[in-house]
Design a protein around this motif. Structure first.
Motif, PDB file in Angstrom:
ATOM      1  N   GLU A 152       0.758  -1.081  -0.011  1.00 54.93           N
ATOM      2  CA  GLU A 152       0.023  -0.130   0.107  1.00 54.93           C
ATOM      3  C   GLU A 152       1.029   1.198   0.056  1.00 54.93           C
ATOM      4  N   LYS A 153       1.827   1.381   0.589  1.00 52.38           N
ATOM      5  CA  LYS A 153       2.897   2.323   0.902  1.00 52.38           C
ATOM      6  C   LYS A 153       3.422   2.733  -0.426  1.00 52.38           C
ATOM      7  N   SER A 154       4.145   1.505  -1.162  1.00 53.70           N
ATOM      8  CA  SER A 154       4.537   1.527  -2.377  1.00 53.70           C
ATOM      9  C   SER A 154       3.540   2.370  -3.468  1.00 53.70           C
ATOM     10  N   SER A 155       2.324   1.850  -3.381  1.00 57.04           N
ATOM     11  CA  SER A 155       1.423   2.299  -4.248  1.00 57.04           C
ATOM     12  C   SER A 155       1.141   3.939  -4.065  1.00 57.04           C
ATOM     13  N   VAL A 156       1.115   4.486  -2.721  1.00 60.44           N
ATOM     14  CA  VAL A 156       0.935   5.568  -2.588  1.00 60.44           C
ATOM     15  C   VAL A 156       2.045   6.343  -2.944  1.00 60.44           C
ATOM     16  N   THR A 157       3.417   5.956  -2.708  1.00 65.50           N
ATOM     17  CA  THR A 157       4.502   6.557  -3.266  1.00 65.50           C
ATOM     18  C   THR A 157       4.423   6.970  -4.753  1.00 65.50           C
ATOM     19  N   THR A 158       4.364   5.859  -5.630  1.00 60.53           N
ATOM     20  CA  THR A 158       4.377   5.808  -6.934  1.00 60.53           C
ATOM     21  C   THR A 158       3.149   6.542  -7.402  1.00 60.53           C
ATOM     22  N   ASN A 159       1.984   6.763  -6.585  1.00 57.04           N
ATOM     23  CA  ASN A 159       1.159   7.569  -7.212  1.00 57.04           C
ATOM     24  C   ASN A 159       1.323   9.119  -7.126  1.00 57.04           C
ATOM     25  N   GLN A 160       2.316   9.490  -6.516  1.00 57.27           N
ATOM     26  CA  GLN A 160       2.576  10.708  -6.255  1.00 57.27           C
ATOM     27  C   GLN A 160       3.761  11.216  -7.075  1.00 57.27           C
ATOM     28  N   SER A 161       3.959  10.390  -8.004  1.00 56.71           N
ATOM     29  CA  SER A 161       5.312  10.763  -8.620  1.00 56.71           C
ATOM     30  C   SER A 161       4.987  11.875  -9.789  1.00 56.71           C
ATOM     31  N   SER A 177       5.997   3.221 -18.221  1.00 60.93           N
ATOM     32  CA  SER A 177       6.102   4.491 -17.366  1.00 60.93           C
ATOM     33  C   SER A 177       4.913   5.305 -17.844  1.00 60.93           C
ATOM     34  N   LYS A 178       4.401   5.112 -18.819  1.00 62.79           N
ATOM     35  CA  LYS A 178       3.156   5.524 -19.564  1.00 62.79           C
ATOM     36  C   LYS A 178       1.817   5.320 -18.613  1.00 62.79           C
ATOM     37  N   HIS A 179       1.903   4.540 -17.619  1.00 61.64           N
ATOM     38  CA  HIS A 179       0.851   4.363 -16.478  1.00 61.64           C
ATOM     39  C   HIS A 179       1.018   5.487 -15.455  1.00 61.64           C
ATOM     40  N   TRP A 217      -4.182   9.231 -14.629  1.00 59.07           N
ATOM     41  CA  TRP A 217      -4.534   9.048 -16.110  1.00 59.07           C
ATOM     42  C   TRP A 217      -3.717   7.608 -16.305  1.00 59.07           C
ATOM     43  N   ILE A 218      -4.169   6.979 -17.266  1.00 56.25           N
ATOM     44  CA  ILE A 218      -3.386   5.900 -17.799  1.00 56.25           C
ATOM     45  C   ILE A 218      -3.447   5.724 -19.257  1.00 56.25           C
ATOM     46  N   CYS A 219      -2.248   5.309 -20.075  1.00 58.35           N
ATOM     47  CA  CYS A 219      -2.054   5.150 -21.282  1.00 58.35           C
ATOM     48  C   CYS A 219      -2.350   3.931 -21.912  1.00 58.35           C
ATOM     49  N   CYS A 220      -2.908   3.669 -22.910  1.00 60.76           N
ATOM     50  CA  CYS A 220      -2.959   2.385 -23.559  1.00 60.76           C
ATOM     51  C   CYS A 220      -1.757   2.168 -24.356  1.00 60.76           C
ATOM     52  N   ASP A 221      -1.062   0.838 -24.227  1.00 58.17           N
ATOM     53  CA  ASP A 221       0.094   0.586 -24.990  1.00 58.17           C
ATOM     54  C   ASP A 221       0.096   0.261 -26.341  1.00 58.17           C
ATOM     55  N   ILE A 222      -1.440   0.151 -26.851  1.00 56.31           N
ATOM     56  CA  ILE A 222      -1.704  -0.336 -28.217  1.00 56.31           C
ATOM     57  C   ILE A 222      -1.953   1.089 -28.948  1.00 56.31           C
ATOM     58  N   CYS A 223      -3.087   1.737 -28.453  1.00 49.35           N
ATOM     59  CA  CYS A 223      -3.648   2.841 -29.360  1.00 49.35           C
ATOM     60  C   CYS A 223      -2.924   4.311 -28.976  1.00 49.35           C
ATOM     61  N   GLU A 224      -2.168   4.238 -27.731  1.00 52.24           N
ATOM     62  CA  GLU A 224      -1.457   5.132 -27.205  1.00 52.24           C
ATOM     63  C   GLU A 224      -2.365   6.316 -26.688  1.00 52.24           C
ATOM     64  N   LYS A 225      -3.377   6.177 -26.441  1.00 51.88           N
ATOM     65  CA  LYS A 225      -4.533   7.181 -26.156  1.00 51.88           C
ATOM     66  C   LYS A 225      -4.508   7.116 -24.582  1.00 51.88           C
ATOM     67  N   CYS A 231     -12.667   6.167 -15.870  1.00 49.79           N
ATOM     68  CA  CYS A 231     -13.235   5.894 -16.925  1.00 49.79           C
ATOM     69  C   CYS A 231     -13.120   4.556 -17.504  1.00 49.79           C
ATOM     70  N   VAL A 232     -11.860   4.091 -17.271  1.00 49.01           N
ATOM     71  CA  VAL A 232     -11.692   2.654 -17.664  1.00 49.01           C
ATOM     72  C   VAL A 232     -11.546   1.771 -16.583  1.00 49.01           C
ATOM     73  N   LYS A 233     -12.045   2.108 -15.103  1.00 47.58           N
ATOM     74  CA  LYS A 233     -12.084   1.381 -14.047  1.00 47.58           C
ATOM     75  C   LYS A 233     -10.571   0.979 -13.638  1.00 47.58           C
ATOM     76  N   ILE A 234      -9.600   1.715 -13.765  1.00 45.71           N
ATOM     77  CA  ILE A 234      -8.373   1.316 -13.459  1.00 45.71           C
ATOM     78  C   ILE A 234      -7.997   2.212 -12.280  1.00 45.71           C
ATOM     79  N   THR A 235      -7.678   1.824 -10.922  1.00 47.81           N
ATOM     80  CA  THR A 235      -6.988   2.486  -9.903  1.00 47.81           C
ATOM     81  C   THR A 235      -5.778   2.459  -9.768  1.00 47.81           C
ATOM     82  N   PRO A 236      -5.049   3.583  -9.122  1.00 46.43           N
ATOM     83  CA  PRO A 236      -3.600   3.523  -9.230  1.00 46.43           C
ATOM     84  C   PRO A 236      -3.123   2.406  -8.763  1.00 46.43           C
ATOM     85  N   ALA A 237      -3.468   2.026  -7.482  1.00 45.15           N
ATOM     86  CA  ALA A 237      -2.871   0.454  -7.041  1.00 45.15           C
ATOM     87  C   ALA A 237      -2.895  -0.611  -7.990  1.00 45.15           C
ATOM     88  N   ARG A 238      -3.999  -0.647  -8.837  1.00 46.13           N
ATOM     89  CA  ARG A 238      -4.292  -1.660  -9.850  1.00 46.13           C
ATOM     90  C   ARG A 238      -3.165  -1.532 -10.975  1.00 46.13           C
TER      91      ARG A 238
END
Length: 257
Positions: A152-161, A177-179, A217-225, A231-238
């Motif tokens: 959990e601590k690792s997720s919080v730290t990375t989420n603040q990058s 790194s696009k995540h 925000w998160i970026c798609c590795d395929i379409c790069e959007k 909107c895509v139901k992805i949390t920072p921890a996930r």
């Protein structure tokens, strides 16, 4: 004769904050060993048919189950007495957790006994406690909650990058790194207003809304959007466990965490 203070040899008396902390770490490591890697041996030694037994940890990272010290008062604060009496009256994991809690209390009492004995002032006591508190407790290690907290601590730290979506993602390849985890504006030091403007025209591939500095925000590795995480139901921890993200349009399969 082996002393309860530091193991074999002469009486052991750490006098500085760093020495007391090393003493604490050694005793802690020994007790963790007793309750984890050496648990079968420890469990066997806690015979309820014997007298009051204690679990001792030593600065050399060793441990022993033994009777309490004979002298009164003892050289050091004593661990919890009679841990062996509870062994067969409860589940093994509950018994080990109980011993772990008492062991944590003993480590604190020993460390601050040294602090009091050698006149640590308020600043020294605070520094010592901070150093000790940065380590997981024995209870947290034994019950496995230390690993959960670490994740959990690792997720919080990375989420603040300070990674932000670019208005154009070409040339970024499939780098994970696009995540991007975005800091709120009030925490985002070192990034000026021009940088905010550079990303203001980035639109979410799902809802079409603009980039906001306080959103994940998160970026798609395929379409790069880029997409709002919500909107895509992805949390920072996930997102931390996703090496290559595919948006819903690029994959009908659910992304594994």
């Amino acid at each position: 004769m082996e002393g309860r203070g530091g193991g074999a040899g002469a009486p052991y008396s750490p006098r500085t904050v760093d020495e007391v902390f090393r003493d604490f770490k050694g005793r802690r490591a020994g007790m963790i060993k007793a309750l984890s890697t050496d648990v079968e041996d420890f469990y066997e030694q806690c015979d309820p048919e014997k007298e009051n037994l204690c679990l001792y940890g030593f600065p050399n990272e060793e441990w022993e189950v033994n009777l309490p010290a004979e002298e009164v008062p003892p050289e050091l604060p004593e661990p919890a007495l009679g841990i062996n009496f509870a062994r067969d009256g409860m589940q093994e994991k509950d018994f080990l957790s109980l011993v772990a809690v008492h062991s944590d209390a003993w480590l604190l009492s020993v460390a601050f006994y040294f602090g009091a004995r050698f006149g640590f002032d308020k600043a020294d006591r605070k520094r010592l406690f901070t150093m000790m508190n940065d380590l997981p407790t024995i209870f947290e290690v034994v019950t496995g909650s230390a690993k959960k907290q670490s994740k959990e601590k690792s997720s919080v730290t990375t989420n603040q990058s300070i990674h932000r979506p670019k208005s154009s993602s070409k040339g970024r390849g499939s780098d994970s790194s696009k995540h991007s985890k975005v800091m709120p504006k009030d925490e985002d030091e070192g990034m000026d207003e021009e940088d905010d403007d550079d990303h203001s025209d980035t639109l979410c591939g799902a809802c079409g809304e603009n980039y906001a500095s306080d959103e994940f925000w998160i970026c798609c590795d395929i379409c790069e959007k880029w997409f709002h995480g919500k909107c895509v139901k992805i949390t920072p921890a996930r997102a931390e466990h996703i090496k290559h993200y595919k948006c819903p349009s690029c994959s009908n399969k659910r992304v594994r965490p």
